[in-house]
Design a protein around this motif. Structure first.
Motif, PDB file in Angstrom:
ATOM      1  N   MET A 110     -30.970  44.999  56.973  1.00  0.00           N
ATOM      2  CA  MET A 110     -29.753  44.606  57.688  1.00  0.00           C
ATOM      3  C   MET A 110     -28.581  44.533  56.718  1.00  0.00           C
ATOM      4  O   MET A 110     -28.681  43.929  55.643  1.00  0.00           O
ATOM      5  N   VAL A 111     -27.487  45.177  57.082  1.00  0.00           N
ATOM      6  CA  VAL A 111     -26.294  45.177  56.244  1.00  0.00           C
ATOM      7  C   VAL A 111     -25.623  43.804  56.305  1.00  0.00           C
ATOM      8  O   VAL A 111     -25.472  43.227  57.377  1.00  0.00           O
ATOM      9  N   THR A 112     -25.234  43.268  55.144  1.00  0.00           N
ATOM     10  CA  THR A 112     -24.570  41.965  55.085  1.00  0.00           C
ATOM     11  C   THR A 112     -23.144  42.132  54.579  1.00  0.00           C
ATOM     12  O   THR A 112     -22.752  43.214  54.102  1.00  0.00           O
ATOM     13  N   ILE A 113     -22.376  41.052  54.639  1.00  0.00           N
ATOM     14  CA  ILE A 113     -21.006  41.117  54.144  1.00  0.00           C
ATOM     15  C   ILE A 113     -20.988  41.319  52.634  1.00  0.00           C
ATOM     16  O   ILE A 113     -20.008  41.849  52.095  1.00  0.00           O
ATOM     17  N   TYR A 114     -22.081  40.949  51.957  1.00  0.00           N
ATOM     18  CA  TYR A 114     -22.147  41.140  50.501  1.00  0.00           C
ATOM     19  C   TYR A 114     -22.310  42.622  50.168  1.00  0.00           C
ATOM     20  O   TYR A 114     -21.772  43.110  49.155  1.00  0.00           O
ATOM     21  N   ASP A 115     -23.050  43.357  51.005  1.00  0.00           N
ATOM     22  CA  ASP A 115     -23.179  44.806  50.816  1.00  0.00           C
ATOM     23  C   ASP A 115     -21.821  45.483  50.984  1.00  0.00           C
ATOM     24  O   ASP A 115     -21.461  46.383  50.204  1.00  0.00           O
ATOM     25  N   ILE A 116     -21.094  45.035  51.994  1.00  0.00           N
ATOM     26  CA  ILE A 116     -19.761  45.608  52.235  1.00  0.00           C
ATOM     27  C   ILE A 116     -18.824  45.280  51.084  1.00  0.00           C
ATOM     28  O   ILE A 116     -18.068  46.136  50.608  1.00  0.00           O
ATOM     29  N   ALA A 117     -18.881  44.019  50.621  1.00  0.00           N
ATOM     30  CA  ALA A 117     -18.012  43.590  49.523  1.00  0.00           C
ATOM     31  C   ALA A 117     -18.261  44.403  48.256  1.00  0.00           C
ATOM     32  O   ALA A 117     -17.314  44.812  47.564  1.00  0.00           O
ATOM     33  N   ALA A 118     -19.538  44.658  47.980  1.00  0.00           N
ATOM     34  CA  ALA A 118     -19.887  45.401  46.761  1.00  0.00           C
ATOM     35  C   ALA A 118     -19.357  46.832  46.832  1.00  0.00           C
ATOM     36  O   ALA A 118     -18.769  47.344  45.876  1.00  0.00           O
ATOM     37  N   LYS A 119     -19.536  47.492  47.977  1.00  0.00           N
ATOM     38  CA  LYS A 119     -19.110  48.886  48.104  1.00  0.00           C
ATOM     39  C   LYS A 119     -17.593  49.005  48.154  1.00  0.00           C
ATOM     40  O   LYS A 119     -17.017  49.976  47.656  1.00  0.00           O
ATOM     41  N   ALA A 120     -16.922  48.004  48.771  1.00  0.00           N
ATOM     42  CA  ALA A 120     -15.462  48.051  48.885  1.00  0.00           C
ATOM     43  C   ALA A 120     -14.776  47.467  47.658  1.00  0.00           C
ATOM     44  O   ALA A 120     -13.542  47.506  47.561  1.00  0.00           O
ATOM     45  N   ASN A 121     -15.587  46.898  46.756  1.00  0.00           N
ATOM     46  CA  ASN A 121     -15.053  46.288  45.528  1.00  0.00           C
ATOM     47  C   ASN A 121     -14.067  45.156  45.840  1.00  0.00           C
ATOM     48  O   ASN A 121     -12.975  45.061  45.272  1.00  0.00           O
ATOM     49  N   ARG A 179     -12.768  37.440  55.992  1.00  0.00           N
ATOM     50  CA  ARG A 179     -11.434  37.322  56.588  1.00  0.00           C
ATOM     51  C   ARG A 179     -11.074  38.532  57.434  1.00  0.00           C
ATOM     52  O   ARG A 179     -10.416  38.412  58.478  1.00  0.00           O
ATOM     53  N   VAL A 180     -11.507  39.711  57.008  1.00  0.00           N
ATOM     54  CA  VAL A 180     -11.257  40.918  57.793  1.00  0.00           C
ATOM     55  C   VAL A 180     -12.015  40.842  59.130  1.00  0.00           C
ATOM     56  O   VAL A 180     -11.467  41.128  60.196  1.00  0.00           O
ATOM     57  N   ILE A 181     -13.286  40.447  59.047  1.00  0.00           N
ATOM     58  CA  ILE A 181     -14.115  40.366  60.251  1.00  0.00           C
ATOM     59  C   ILE A 181     -13.543  39.370  61.253  1.00  0.00           C
ATOM     60  O   ILE A 181     -13.476  39.633  62.458  1.00  0.00           O
ATOM     61  N   ASN A 182     -13.110  38.204  60.746  1.00  0.00           N
ATOM     62  CA  ASN A 182     -12.643  37.126  61.613  1.00  0.00           C
ATOM     63  C   ASN A 182     -11.140  37.143  61.847  1.00  0.00           C
ATOM     64  O   ASN A 182     -10.613  36.266  62.550  1.00  0.00           O
ATOM     65  N   ASN A 183     -10.469  38.144  61.213  1.00  0.00           N
ATOM     66  CA  ASN A 183      -9.022  38.282  61.370  1.00  0.00           C
ATOM     67  C   ASN A 183      -8.290  37.000  60.994  1.00  0.00           C
ATOM     68  O   ASN A 183      -7.426  36.494  61.721  1.00  0.00           O
ATOM     69  N   THR A 191      -7.868  48.037  55.731  1.00  0.00           N
ATOM     70  CA  THR A 191      -8.291  49.376  56.132  1.00  0.00           C
ATOM     71  C   THR A 191      -9.516  49.815  55.333  1.00  0.00           C
ATOM     72  O   THR A 191     -10.461  50.403  55.885  1.00  0.00           O
ATOM     73  N   LYS A 192      -9.505  49.517  54.039  1.00  0.00           N
ATOM     74  CA  LYS A 192     -10.632  49.908  53.177  1.00  0.00           C
ATOM     75  C   LYS A 192     -11.920  49.208  53.599  1.00  0.00           C
ATOM     76  O   LYS A 192     -12.983  49.836  53.697  1.00  0.00           O
ATOM     77  N   VAL A 193     -11.821  47.907  53.867  1.00  0.00           N
ATOM     78  CA  VAL A 193     -13.007  47.143  54.261  1.00  0.00           C
ATOM     79  C   VAL A 193     -13.543  47.643  55.603  1.00  0.00           C
ATOM     80  O   VAL A 193     -14.756  47.810  55.776  1.00  0.00           O
ATOM     81  N   GLU A 195     -17.650  50.681  58.847  1.00  0.00           N
ATOM     82  CA  GLU A 195     -18.033  51.785  59.720  1.00  0.00           C
ATOM     83  C   GLU A 195     -19.068  52.683  59.045  1.00  0.00           C
ATOM     84  O   GLU A 195     -20.025  53.129  59.683  1.00  0.00           O
ATOM     85  N   GLU A 196     -18.874  52.938  57.749  1.00  0.00           N
ATOM     86  CA  GLU A 196     -19.813  53.790  57.009  1.00  0.00           C
ATOM     87  C   GLU A 196     -21.213  53.184  56.978  1.00  0.00           C
ATOM     88  O   GLU A 196     -22.218  53.898  57.064  1.00  0.00           O
ATOM     89  N   LEU A 197     -21.280  51.860  56.863  1.00  0.00           N
ATOM     90  CA  LEU A 197     -22.573  51.173  56.786  1.00  0.00           C
ATOM     91  C   LEU A 197     -23.099  50.733  58.150  1.00  0.00           C
ATOM     92  O   LEU A 197     -24.154  50.090  58.244  1.00  0.00           O
ATOM     93  N   ASN A 198     -22.346  51.065  59.216  1.00  0.00           N
ATOM     94  CA  ASN A 198     -22.742  50.675  60.581  1.00  0.00           C
ATOM     95  C   ASN A 198     -22.968  49.171  60.689  1.00  0.00           C
ATOM     96  O   ASN A 198     -23.959  48.698  61.260  1.00  0.00           O
ATOM     97  N   TYR A 199     -22.038  48.406  60.143  1.00  0.00           N
ATOM     98  CA  TYR A 199     -22.172  46.951  60.145  1.00  0.00           C
ATOM     99  C   TYR A 199     -21.868  46.376  61.525  1.00  0.00           C
ATOM    100  O   TYR A 199     -20.861  46.727  62.153  1.00  0.00           O
ATOM    101  N   VAL A 200     -22.754  45.509  62.014  1.00  0.00           N
ATOM    102  CA  VAL A 200     -22.557  44.792  63.268  1.00  0.00           C
ATOM    103  C   VAL A 200     -22.421  43.308  62.933  1.00  0.00           C
ATOM    104  O   VAL A 200     -23.350  42.709  62.398  1.00  0.00           O
ATOM    105  N   PRO A 201     -21.270  42.677  63.231  1.00  0.00           N
ATOM    106  CA  PRO A 201     -21.079  41.265  62.901  1.00  0.00           C
ATOM    107  C   PRO A 201     -22.091  40.368  63.606  1.00  0.00           C
ATOM    108  O   PRO A 201     -22.496  40.645  64.740  1.00  0.00           O
TER     109      PRO A 201
END
Length: 337
Positions: free
Chosen positions: A1-12, A20-24, A34-36, A41-47
Motif C-alpha cells: 500500500m502506497v503511503t504519504i511517506y512514499d510520495i514524499a520520498a519520490k517528490a522530494n 497538506r496537499v491531500i487535505n488542502n 502540482t508536483k505532489v 497519480e503516478e503511484l495510484n495513491y488512494v487517501p
C-alpha cells in the motif's frame, strides 16, 4: 500500500507537505502542489478517508432519513438531496424509518457511530423530539423536511398543507360535491395536522358540513392489511361522493378497498390526494393531485444543511422555507349536477 511517506520520498518533500496537499490545508506553492499531485497519480495513491476524517473532524458523509423511499414523493426528494450533496463534494447515505420510532432510533445510532457531518430528516412525528435533541447534544447539524416537531428549532423545508387541502376541497365543491371525506395521517404528524386544519377551514368556506364519521386518522405509510380502510369506507356518511387522501399511498389504498366492494373512481366515488402517484396498475383514471415540489424539498434542504455545516453560527438565524404546491386536475373527479 502506497503511503504519504512514499510520495514524499519520490517528490522530494516532507510528509507534512504531502498531508497538506491531500487535505488542502496550509500554505503550499502551486508548483509544489502540482508536483505532489503528479506523484500521487503516478503511484495510484488512494487517501485513507478514515484517517483524513480524524484529522479534519469531517467525513464528507451526510445522511438522509426519510419515512419510505418507495413513496414517489420521497424518491424524488432523495434525488434532489443527492444532487445538492454531490455538488458540494459530499456523499449521501440514507435510511427509511417506516414511520417507526424504534427504527428511527436505530438509524440515529448509525449516524452517530459513522460520524456523519449532518442529517436531513423527515421525522416520524412529534415523538421524534428526543432523537433530534440527541443529534444536537452530539453537535450533529440537522435540517427538517416535510414535518415540524414541536419544541425543535432548526432550519426546515415545508409544504403548505393547509392551502393544498383548501384547493382540493374547493375543486370538489366546484364540481358539485357537497359531502366530502378525508383519510389522513396520524394527528401526531405535523403535515397531517395541517391538512386536517385546511380541510375543516375549506369546508366552512364552501358552506359544507364537517362529519366525524368522514375523517380517518391513520398512518401515512403503506400497509398490506386494508381492513381499517375498508371498515372506514363502510361507515362514512352514505351521501359522501368524494374522498381526499392525505398522501398517495392512502389514495391507492382507498381505491383498492373500493374495488374490493365493487366500486371505482370516479363513477362511484371521486378521489383526490396529496402528491403524485407511481405507476400503480390500480390507478385508472389518473388522480387529481396537489403536487408538491419534491425535488426542491431535497435540494434546498440539503443546501441549507451544508451551509450550516460549513458556516456554523455564521449561517445566521434558523430558516424556514414553505414551498407552494400545484393543483393538477385529471380524471378522478366526477362532475355532479
Amino acid at each position: 500500500m502506497v503511503t504519504i511517506y512514499d510520495i514524499a520520498a519520490k517528490a522530494n518533500v516532507s510528509a507534512m507537505t504531502v498531508s497538506r496537499v491531500i487535505n488542502n490545508t496550509g500554505r503550499i506553492s502551486e508548483k509544489t502542489r502540482t508536483k505532489v499531485k503528479r506523484v500521487m497519480e503516478e503511484l495510484n495513491y488512494v487517501p485513507n478517508q478514515m484517517a483524513r476524517s480524524l484529522v479534519l473532524q469531517q467525513t464528507n458523509l451526510l445522511f438522509l432519513l426519510i419515512t419510505d423511499i418507495t413513496n414517489p414523493f420521497y424518491t424524488t426528494l432523495a434525488r434532489g438531496a443527492e444532487d445538492a450533496a454531490r455538488k458540494h463534494g459530499f456523499r449521501l447515505l440514507f435510511g427509511n424509518s417506516d414511520e417507526d420510532l424504534d427504527k428511527e432510533n436505530e438509524y440515529l445510532d448509525t449516524i452517530l457511530k459513522t460520524r456523519t457531518d449532518g442529517v436531513l430528516v423527515a421525522p416520524t412525528g412529534d415523538a421524534s423530539l428526543p432523537h433530534l435533541e440527541m443529534l444536537r447534544k452530539h453537535g450533529v447539524p440537522f435540517v427538517l423536511i416535510d414535518r415540524e416537531v414541536p419544541g425543535v428549532e432548526s432550519d426546515i423545508v415545508l409544504g403548505d398543507g393547509k392551502e393544498g387541502a383548501r384547493q382540493l376541497v374547493g375543486h370538489l365543491a366546484e364540481r358539485g360535491h357537497r359531502r366530502i371525506a378525508l383519510i389522513n395521517g396520524s394527528p401526531h404528524v405535523s403535515s397531517a395536522r395541517q391538512r386536517l386544519e385546511g380541510f375543516r377551514e375549506a369546508l366552512k368556506l364552501n358552506d359544507l358540513a364537517y362529519s366525524e364519521n368522514n375523517v380517518l386518522e391513520t398512518s401515512f405509510g403503506p400497509r398490506n392489511d386494508l381492513s381499517e380502510v375498508g371498515a372506514w369506507l363502510d361507515r362514512i356518511d352514505p351521501d359522501t361522493t368524494a374522498i381526499i387522501a392525505g398522501n398517495n399511498f392512502l389514495a391507492v389504498e382507498v381505491m383498492r378497498s373500493l374495488a374490493a366492494r365493487g366500486r371505482k373512481a370516479p363513477d362511484d366515488m371521486s378521489i383526490v390526494c396529496f402528491d403524485e402517484l407511481a405507476s400503480y396498475a390500480e390507478v385508472d383514471p389518473f388522480v387529481t393531485v396537489i403536487s408538491q415540489q419534491a425535488y426542491q424539498f431535497g435540494y434546498l434542504g440539503m443546501q441549507m444543511l451544508i451551509d450550516r455545516i460549513k458556516e456554523g453560527e455564521a449561517a445566521g438565524p434558523w430558516k424556514k422555507i414553505v414551498l407552494p404546491s400545484e393543483l393538477i386536475v385529471r380524471r378522478s373527479v366526477k362532475t355532479l349536477g
